[in-house]
Design an enzyme around this catalytic site. Structure first.
Site, PDB file in Angstrom:
ATOM      1  N   ARG A 168       0.818  -1.231  -0.084  1.00  0.00           N
ATOM      2  CA  ARG A 168      -0.225  -0.046   0.101  1.00  0.00           C
ATOM      3  C   ARG A 168       0.821   1.330  -0.007  1.00  0.00           C
ATOM      4  O   ARG A 168       0.515   2.310   0.388  1.00  0.00           O
ATOM      5  CB  ARG A 168      -1.062  -0.079   1.497  1.00  0.00           C
ATOM      6  CG  ARG A 168      -0.384  -0.408   2.508  1.00  0.00           C
ATOM      7  CD  ARG A 168      -1.169  -0.272   3.751  1.00  0.00           C
ATOM      8  NE  ARG A 168      -0.495  -0.782   4.857  1.00  0.00           N
ATOM      9  CZ  ARG A 168      -1.317  -0.611   5.919  1.00  0.00           C
ATOM     10  NH1 ARG A 168      -2.321  -0.024   5.928  1.00  0.00           N
ATOM     11  NH2 ARG A 168      -0.795  -1.217   7.025  1.00  0.00           N
TER      12      ARG A 168
ATOM     13  N   LYS B  28       1.849   6.276   1.813  1.00  0.00           N
ATOM     14  CA  LYS B  28       1.385   4.957   2.530  1.00  0.00           C
ATOM     15  C   LYS B  28      -0.262   5.229   2.419  1.00  0.00           C
ATOM     16  O   LYS B  28      -0.664   6.055   3.011  1.00  0.00           O
ATOM     17  CB  LYS B  28       1.847   4.901   4.023  1.00  0.00           C
ATOM     18  CG  LYS B  28       1.414   3.535   4.559  1.00  0.00           C
ATOM     19  CD  LYS B  28       2.313   3.450   5.742  1.00  0.00           C
ATOM     20  CE  LYS B  28       1.881   2.161   6.466  1.00  0.00           C
ATOM     21  NZ  LYS B  28       2.296   1.752   7.693  1.00  0.00           N
TER      22      LYS B  28
ATOM     23  N   ASP C 116      -6.557  -3.888   0.472  1.00  0.00           N
ATOM     24  CA  ASP C 116      -6.891  -3.051  -0.377  1.00  0.00           C
ATOM     25  C   ASP C 116      -6.089  -1.619  -0.678  1.00  0.00           C
ATOM     26  O   ASP C 116      -6.515  -0.827  -1.325  1.00  0.00           O
ATOM     27  CB  ASP C 116      -8.263  -2.497   0.467  1.00  0.00           C
ATOM     28  CG  ASP C 116      -8.074  -1.804   1.771  1.00  0.00           C
ATOM     29  OD1 ASP C 116      -6.787  -1.553   2.226  1.00  0.00           O
ATOM     30  OD2 ASP C 116      -9.104  -1.378   2.269  1.00  0.00           O
ATOM     31  N   GLY C 117      -4.959  -1.567  -0.198  1.00  0.00           N
ATOM     32  CA  GLY C 117      -3.881  -0.858  -0.450  1.00  0.00           C
ATOM     33  C   GLY C 117      -4.054   0.383   0.441  1.00  0.00           C
ATOM     34  O   GLY C 117      -3.427   1.558   0.089  1.00  0.00           O
TER      35      GLY C 117
ATOM     36  N   ASP D 207      10.439  -8.068   7.786  1.00  0.00           N
ATOM     37  CA  ASP D 207       9.966  -7.005   6.676  1.00  0.00           C
ATOM     38  C   ASP D 207       9.761  -5.673   7.414  1.00  0.00           C
ATOM     39  O   ASP D 207       9.644  -4.840   6.982  1.00  0.00           O
ATOM     40  CB  ASP D 207       8.693  -7.488   6.123  1.00  0.00           C
ATOM     41  CG  ASP D 207       7.502  -7.802   6.784  1.00  0.00           C
ATOM     42  OD1 ASP D 207       7.876  -9.073   7.658  1.00  0.00           O
ATOM     43  OD2 ASP D 207       6.641  -7.239   7.054  1.00  0.00           O
ATOM     44  N   ASN D 208       9.897  -5.802   9.014  1.00  0.00           N
ATOM     45  CA  ASN D 208       9.551  -4.479   9.599  1.00  0.00           C
ATOM     46  C   ASN D 208      10.873  -4.012  10.236  1.00  0.00           C
ATOM     47  O   ASN D 208      10.896  -3.088  11.061  1.00  0.00           O
ATOM     48  CB  ASN D 208       8.664  -4.574  10.593  1.00  0.00           C
ATOM     49  CG  ASN D 208       7.191  -4.559  10.111  1.00  0.00           C
ATOM     50  OD1 ASN D 208       7.145  -4.208   8.932  1.00  0.00           O
ATOM     51  ND2 ASN D 208       6.192  -5.006  10.487  1.00  0.00           N
TER      52      ASN D 208
HETATM   53  P1  AMP Z   1       2.393  -4.426   7.824  1.00  0.00           P
HETATM   54  O1  AMP Z   1       1.993  -5.246   8.970  1.00  0.00           O
HETATM   55  O2  AMP Z   1       1.819  -2.850   7.600  1.00  0.00           O
HETATM   56  O3  AMP Z   1       4.079  -3.898   8.101  1.00  0.00           O
HETATM   57  O4  AMP Z   1       2.384  -5.004   6.543  1.00  0.00           O
HETATM   58  C1  AMP Z   1       2.653  -6.289   6.296  1.00  0.00           C
HETATM   59  C2  AMP Z   1       2.653  -6.444   4.903  1.00  0.00           C
HETATM   60  O5  AMP Z   1       1.233  -6.485   4.603  1.00  0.00           O
HETATM   61  C3  AMP Z   1       3.119  -5.544   3.929  1.00  0.00           C
HETATM   62  O6  AMP Z   1       3.670  -6.179   2.865  1.00  0.00           O
HETATM   63  C4  AMP Z   1       2.257  -4.393   3.467  1.00  0.00           C
HETATM   64  O7  AMP Z   1       2.515  -3.894   2.303  1.00  0.00           O
HETATM   65  C5  AMP Z   1       1.009  -5.275   3.507  1.00  0.00           C
HETATM   66  N1  AMP Z   1      -0.294  -4.572   3.854  1.00  0.00           N
HETATM   67  C6  AMP Z   1      -0.884  -4.201   5.215  1.00  0.00           C
HETATM   68  N2  AMP Z   1      -1.841  -3.774   4.990  1.00  0.00           N
HETATM   69  C7  AMP Z   1      -2.111  -3.687   3.633  1.00  0.00           C
HETATM   70  C8  AMP Z   1      -3.312  -3.255   2.980  1.00  0.00           C
HETATM   71  N3  AMP Z   1      -4.425  -2.638   3.698  1.00  0.00           N
HETATM   72  N4  AMP Z   1      -3.366  -3.381   1.614  1.00  0.00           N
HETATM   73  C9  AMP Z   1      -2.235  -3.922   0.997  1.00  0.00           C
HETATM   74  N5  AMP Z   1      -1.309  -4.713   1.594  1.00  0.00           N
HETATM   75  C10 AMP Z   1      -1.209  -4.226   3.092  1.00  0.00           C
HETATM   76 MG    MG Z   2       5.418  -3.513   7.394  1.00  0.00          MG
END
Ligand code: AMP
Ligand code: MG
Length: 476
Positions: A92, A107, A119-120, A246-247
């Site tokens: 996203r 973001k 949903d991005g 990834d974080n």
């Molecule tokens: P995060 O937990 O935010 O670090 O996200 C983990 C993974 O999920 C990453 O690849 C994000 O880009 C993806 N992601 C999280 N929320 C969304 C969303 N609403 N739409 C698309 N990808 C998402």
């Molecule tokens: Mg992340």
């Protein structure tokens, strides 16, 4: 500079094409500005008047593009709660260009190749949290990504309920994650892995560029800066909550703010993330989880250097972490350097605080004013005896130190304000009904956490009982 005078570059696009995907952004309906960060605008050489214009809102809503911009999303993998996910990526996020050494990205700008089932989008709630905390961490001198601005919208998104979508414009010297390396290693793409490592060295570790054995040096440096970051999180009482690989920033930055929390009452095994049932990412586990994550990075780098060499660096991690941790804690306690007995004094302080249910930030700040009169400190705990015993030891340790210097050091090492979740919740509730004044207020204290801010005194108190040590949902 005006926004229409800026020319951005896109250095990440010089990497092999498997590293990214050229994305298309999808604007939100009826966007409006919630907050713009003048500090970050200055760093980017953007005129402060510019961030109040419609063009700025349009920029954040990807309806206006900076000259030279060629938007893309980054590809990465990652270990999520211990399990490898072969492809994640910016689901996203779209990158909109580089100014100097800072890479800008949006973001919540819509679906990308890496969105999977998402949903991005990003909801207002989590966007406010990221916006405010990155500024707070910066002001606490903890390495972090930054935010230039935040827009809200009338765009509905479905989470547990229907919420409004928002976009933050994030800014960082690096967006590369441990998981970026894991992606190419797991795909057996050695050329891409090497290109990425070379890119990262140029971007974040220029001092090792051209040096012998540079990939081992890269890993060594990442071990050191990760250990230091963990020590800073632990000393300020920060729980990230989602320490998946990834974080984890390759540049040692705090990245991807989710269900994070600052400790209310001190609690070793506090878990801020409601979905983390095993407590994998609990407060006390953070340094060891970071080491586990470094081990994943080490495995990913094995095509570039030998595991033996990297293992040597990894074996130093605990020592480096402990050194840094004691360094930051001794600073907070007003000591000049670390002496024999200090590690025990620090550990015993944490145990005492936990036993007495003491608010960590409040205790450290109150201790900064301590000159022998114990009433204010004792009133932070449930009962007195263990704190009195600890303070006797603290008195002995500090009796030969210069009182004025000690106080000065402590008042600039122990923030009066950290953004606790109950404060953020209050600001978010108001923002969801269109009142952003508390976002402004929290931004003011986030920016200057060591100042007195007499009008915001209530936020320097212990967290109200009903809001203590809550857990947050990961949904964002
Ligand atoms: P995060 O937990 O935010 O670090 O996200 C983990 C993974 O999920 C990453 O690849 C994000 O880009 C993806 N992601 C999280 N929320 C969304 C969303 N609403 N739409 C698309 N990808 C998402
Ligand atoms: Mg992340």
């Amino acid at each position: 500079m005006k926004l229409n005078e800026l020319i951005v570059t896109n250095p990440y696009l010089n990497l092999p094409s498997a590293c990214y995907d050229k994305s298309v952004a999808t604007p939100l309906t009826n966007p409006h500005l919630i907050h713009a960060n003048t500090n970050v605008a200055k760093v980017l050489n953007i005129d402060t008047e510019e961030i109040e214009t419609d063009t700025f809102v349009n920029l954040l809503n990807s309806e206006y593009s900076l000259e030279g911009s060629d938007i893309f999303s980054m590809c990465y993998a990652g270990h999520q709660f211990g399990h490898f996910v072969p492809r994640l990526g910016d689901g996203r996020v779209i990158n909109i260009g580089t100014i100097g050494t800072y890479h800008l990205q949006l973001k919540g700008a819509g679906e990308t190749l890496y969105s999977r089932h998402g949903d991005g989008r990003a909801v207002l709630r989590s966007s406010i949290r990221e916006y405010l905390l990155s500024e707070a961490m910066q002001a606490l001198s903890i390495p972090t990504t930054l935010c230039l601005g935040l827009i809200g919208s009338e765009h509905d998104v479905r989470r547990e309920s229907i919420e409004k979508a928002a976009i933050v414009c994030r800014v960082s010297t690096s967006w590369v994650r441990f998981g970026t390396f894991e992606y190419f290693a797991s795909q057996g793409m050695k050329d891409e892995l090497k290109a990425l490592a070379d890119y990262v060295i140029e971007e974040s570790f220029a001092h090792i560029s051209g040096k012998e054995d540079k990939y081992t040096r890269l890993f060594n440096d990442v071990v050191v800066i990760t250990a230091r970051l963990m020590a800073q999180w632990m000393s300020v009482g920060f729980n990230h909550g989602v320490m998946n690989t990834d974080n984890m920033s390759i540049a040692g930055l705090t990245i991807d703010y989710g269900p994070y929390a600052f400790l209310d009452d001190f609690k070793h095994d506090y878990v801020c993330n409601h979905t983390d049932e095993q407590g994998r990412y609990s407060f006390e586990n953070q340094p060891s989880v970071a080491k586990w994550n470094l081990e994943r990075l080490m495995m990913a780098l094995t095509p570039l250097t030998t595991i033996d060499k990297m293992q040597k660096a990894l074996m130093m991690y605990d020592k480096i972490y402990t050194r840094y941790f004691h360094y930051y804690m001794c600073k907070k306690l007003g000591f000049e350097g670390t002496m024999e007995g200090d590690p025990e004094l620090i550990d015993d302080m944490f145990d005492m605080l936990e036993l007495l249910h003491v608010d960590y930030t409040l205790f450290m700040r109150t201790l900064s004013h301590y000159e022998g009169e114990r009433e204010a400190l004792l009133s932070t705990g449930l009962y007195h005896e263990p704190m009195n015993l600890w303070l006797d030891r603290y008195d002995t340790r500090t009796e030969n130190l210069d009182k004025i210097e000690r106080k000065k050091q402590m008042l600039t090492s122990n923030p009066k304000y950290v953004l606790k979740n109950y404060m953020l919740e209050e600001a978010i509730d108001a923002a969801e009904s269109g009142d952003y004044s508390m976002v402004d207020d929290l931004f003011t204290i986030a920016k200057k956490p060591f100042d007195e801010h007499v009008t915001f005194e209530r936020w320097s108190k212990a967290t109200p009982q009903e809001f203590k040590n809550q857990r947050l949902s990961c949904s964002s």
